[in-house]
Design a protein around this motif. Structure first.
Motif, mmCIF file in Angstrom:
data_model
loop_
_atom_site.group_PDB
_atom_site.id
_atom_site.type_symbol
_atom_site.label_atom_id
_atom_site.label_comp_id
_atom_site.label_asym_id
_atom_site.label_seq_id
_atom_site.Cartn_x
_atom_site.Cartn_y
_atom_site.Cartn_z
ATOM 1 N N GLY A 162 0.820 -1.210 0.000
ATOM 2 C CA GLY A 162 0.000 0.000 0.000
ATOM 3 C C GLY A 162 0.851 1.256 0.000
ATOM 4 O O GLY A 162 0.619 2.187 -0.762
ATOM 5 N N ARG A 166 1.310 3.825 -3.195
ATOM 6 C CA ARG A 166 0.927 5.213 -3.006
ATOM 7 C C ARG A 166 2.047 6.154 -3.439
ATOM 8 O O ARG A 166 1.824 7.141 -4.136
ATOM 9 N N LYS A 167 3.274 5.809 -3.032
ATOM 10 C CA LYS A 167 4.427 6.638 -3.404
ATOM 11 C C LYS A 167 4.611 6.674 -4.906
ATOM 12 O O LYS A 167 4.925 7.709 -5.491
ATOM 13 N N ARG A 169 2.282 6.225 -7.144
ATOM 14 C CA ARG A 169 1.216 7.002 -7.763
ATOM 15 C C ARG A 169 1.458 8.502 -7.597
ATOM 16 O O ARG A 169 1.204 9.290 -8.509
ATOM 17 N N GLU A 170 1.977 8.898 -6.460
ATOM 18 C CA GLU A 170 2.285 10.315 -6.256
ATOM 19 C C GLU A 170 3.453 10.761 -7.134
ATOM 20 O O GLU A 170 3.465 11.888 -7.638
ATOM 21 N N TRP A 310 -8.198 5.089 -5.659
ATOM 22 C CA TRP A 310 -7.054 5.351 -4.790
ATOM 23 C C TRP A 310 -7.452 6.105 -3.534
ATOM 24 O O TRP A 310 -6.847 5.936 -2.481
ATOM 25 N N GLU A 313 -9.032 3.318 -1.467
ATOM 26 C CA GLU A 313 -7.949 2.445 -1.001
ATOM 27 C C GLU A 313 -7.195 3.070 0.170
ATOM 28 O O GLU A 313 -6.882 2.408 1.152
ATOM 29 N N ALA A 314 -6.894 4.366 0.025
ATOM 30 C CA ALA A 314 -6.146 5.059 1.075
ATOM 31 C C ALA A 314 -6.951 5.073 2.369
ATOM 32 O O ALA A 314 -6.405 4.853 3.459
ATOM 33 N N SER B 347 -5.895 12.148 -4.430
ATOM 34 C CA SER B 347 -6.670 11.077 -3.805
ATOM 35 C C SER B 347 -6.262 10.903 -2.343
ATOM 36 O O SER B 347 -7.097 10.655 -1.480
ATOM 37 N N PHE B 348 -4.966 11.030 -2.095
ATOM 38 C CA PHE B 348 -4.460 10.745 -0.755
ATOM 39 C C PHE B 348 -4.771 11.866 0.226
ATOM 40 O O PHE B 348 -5.099 11.613 1.375
#
Lengths: 363, 363
Positions: A162, A166-167, A169-170, A310, A313-314, B347-348
């Motif tokens: 996860g 996330r990293k 995607r950012e 996302w 998910e987060a 998103s985050f």
């Protein structure tokens, strides 16, 4: 942590001349500069102007586990968001030994030669960097590393799927804001990370070896059905014939698969990264795919779905981290799990008990 | 709700003679009897002795949404748990029109003729019962319905997938405690319920039609890779040749799939429920599978994994229900989602905001 961040800051600064250390004052200044080298404005301007050093530093902030770094990273991302979305995001997967590094080197060079700006990222939550992921070993992509139109970012350090996803995607957001219009996200096709990659890319490319034998054991079931294109690598020399018949086999297998939502029929191609044969064709297929899904709107609706995915998910990951990290839950989880495995309590009754423990500890 | 439960209690009691209503006192007694017809002991003893009426009533308790019914249901399940596990759980899926009802009728009759006790359950969270699920229409399985060794339970009423799946899994426990050693869990192969079924069965059987054309569109991608056996139905009359060549095609497709964890190589068979050809062979394959996975221990380790999975699933579902049902979250979710879709927030960052809203409302 401190040490690691200092090191990252150094390495991304390696091309920048450092001030000579002459007295304690200068040293203090140097130290401050290392810890907070750029302002938010400088980061955003640097990324927007395509400055690779600053882009790299910003990704280091994303990957950092220091809260103040994350704070700044989030601000940078938010400022970059209006400039994102103008790229094709391509997931590339395959088992170790399939030739991912040489393939990315070969297709990457052709893509930049066409005038594209290419960023290569990796998502791989495994901590064992030696298991064949190309991006841990930049030296295997010499041409692309020296290419001014390419940006290669090694895998972030180990972490939960996860977190790593996330990293990545950012990082995509920052790369797009920096003007990269083709983004590769590479992963090793042996675990769950493919699903994560699939949910952040527009096109999913699966590299396979000819000779559907032991090599396939490494590919997880279900990954084949995600592929928009299967490329059979190493189709050269004595292997060329084998690759050709593998192509036919996979083609008839894909025909039996249910239709895709995108309206695209997944293809099979052979290629040789060494002989540079079939590489360009794969890129052309990706371009055909992109124009198809842009014209039928699938491209845009899917990206919106992905953004929503996302967010959800987060949230869900965070809820679970909170639950399973709760001290009272930790104390009881194993005991109840054991009782479930011994058929002393049903799965649902055990869940109910743990939840009541959790919610009463929250108050 | 009240009305529905009263109706269910009546229908499962339909074979039991009712006391005549003569005066208000007798009526009060009758009413009490309907509302709480059996004690916990009576339920458990009834189930354990294989009493289908009581089994059916207990499943009605599981399916009820009244808290007092659920309380009792959980007690019954816990008392039944020590007597469960002695069955083969078989998932059967396929698109509407593939012939699931006639297939289950044909194979079911052969299985009970061998001396087995067969329970047929359904998992189908769709509310439209008309879309071809066999179990909504018992009349299509006349032979099996009249078979004293078979127990057929129609789909529970509509609900969330998580809820329906949970009810099905709890019903399996009761059926096993009642002595059923073969359990079918039927689902329509068009949605996400296959994954839920896959996580509660030992063997996954996919029914397919010959002629890999439009019929396949209904099967979701990924389902094929779950199959332990693909049965091509309606292999009779003019269709027999087409089924035969479909078999060969699917066989070569399956060979290209990565190996299964079970050590079993998925098979393809043709069958005709009308001509009763190939049906027995499928049952023999299921038996071979079972003895293989029992000897290599996969059967047991997988069941333990499934029990753990269902505990974790129940926890996670509950955490999410709690979050997304929170009033403060509901007020903000859509606004933030919209901002994500318009690239105004990542998103985050949106997830983070919602989580802080949630956790501060908890205190």
């Amino acid at each position: 942590m401190e040490e690691k961040d200092a090191k990252s800051a150094l390495s991304v600064n390696s091309g920048v001349e450092q001030p000579p250390i002459v007295n304690p004052n200068a040293f203090a200044q140097f130290k401050r500069k290392k810890r907070n080298p750029l302002t938010l404005e400088e980061y955003v301007d640097g990324i927007r102007s395509g400055n690779r050093t600053i882009l790299s530093q910003a990704i280091t902030l994303i990957e950092s586990s220091l809260p103040e770094h994350n704070e700044l990273a989030q601000q940078i991302i938010e400022r970059c968001l209006p400039y994102t979305g103008n790229s094709v995001r391509i997931g590339i997967t395959g088992v170790p030994g399939v030739g991912k590094s040489t393939f990315i080197e070969a297709i990457g060079s052709q893509i930049t030669a066409l005038g594209h700006q290419l960023a290569v990222l990796a998502i791989d939550p495994s901590s064992e960097r030696s298991k064949g992921s190309i991006l841990g070993d930049k030296t295997r992509m010499e041409t692309l590393c020296a290419d001014p139109k390419a940006f290669i970012r090694p895998s972030p350090s180990a972490g939960s799927l996860g977190g790593v996803a996330r990293k990545t995607r950012e990082s995509i957001i920052l790369c797009e804001a920096a003007g990269f219009d083709v983004i590769f996200i590479e992963t090793v096709g042996v675990g769950q990370s493919e699903t994560a990659v699939h949910s952040m890319v527009d096109f999913f490319l699966l590299l396979m070896l000819a000779g559907a034998g032991d090599e396939l054991q490494g590919i997880k079931r279900g990954i084949m059905e995600m592929a928009d294109l299967i490329a059979i690598t190493k189709a050269d020399g004595a292997n060329a014939m084998k690759a050709k018949s593998a192509k036919i086999e996979y083609q008839s297998a894909l025909m039996l698969f249910p239709a895709t939502e995108s309206g695209w029929s997944p293809l099979v191609e052979t290629c040789s990264s060494v002989d540079k044969v079939g590489i360009m064709k794969i890129w052309e297929h990706i371009e055909s795919y992109t124009s198809l899904v842009k014209s039928n709107n699938f491209f845009y609706t899917r990206r919106k779905e992905q953004a929503k995915y996302w967010m959800i998910e987060a949230i869900n990951n965070s809820l679970m981290r909170n639950f399973y990290g709760n001290e009272a839950v930790k104390e009881n989880l194993e005991i109840l799990e054991e009782m479930v495995l011994e058929d002393k309590i049903s799965s649902f009754a055990a869940a109910k008990k743990l939840l009541s423990i959790y919610f009463s500890s929250q108050k």
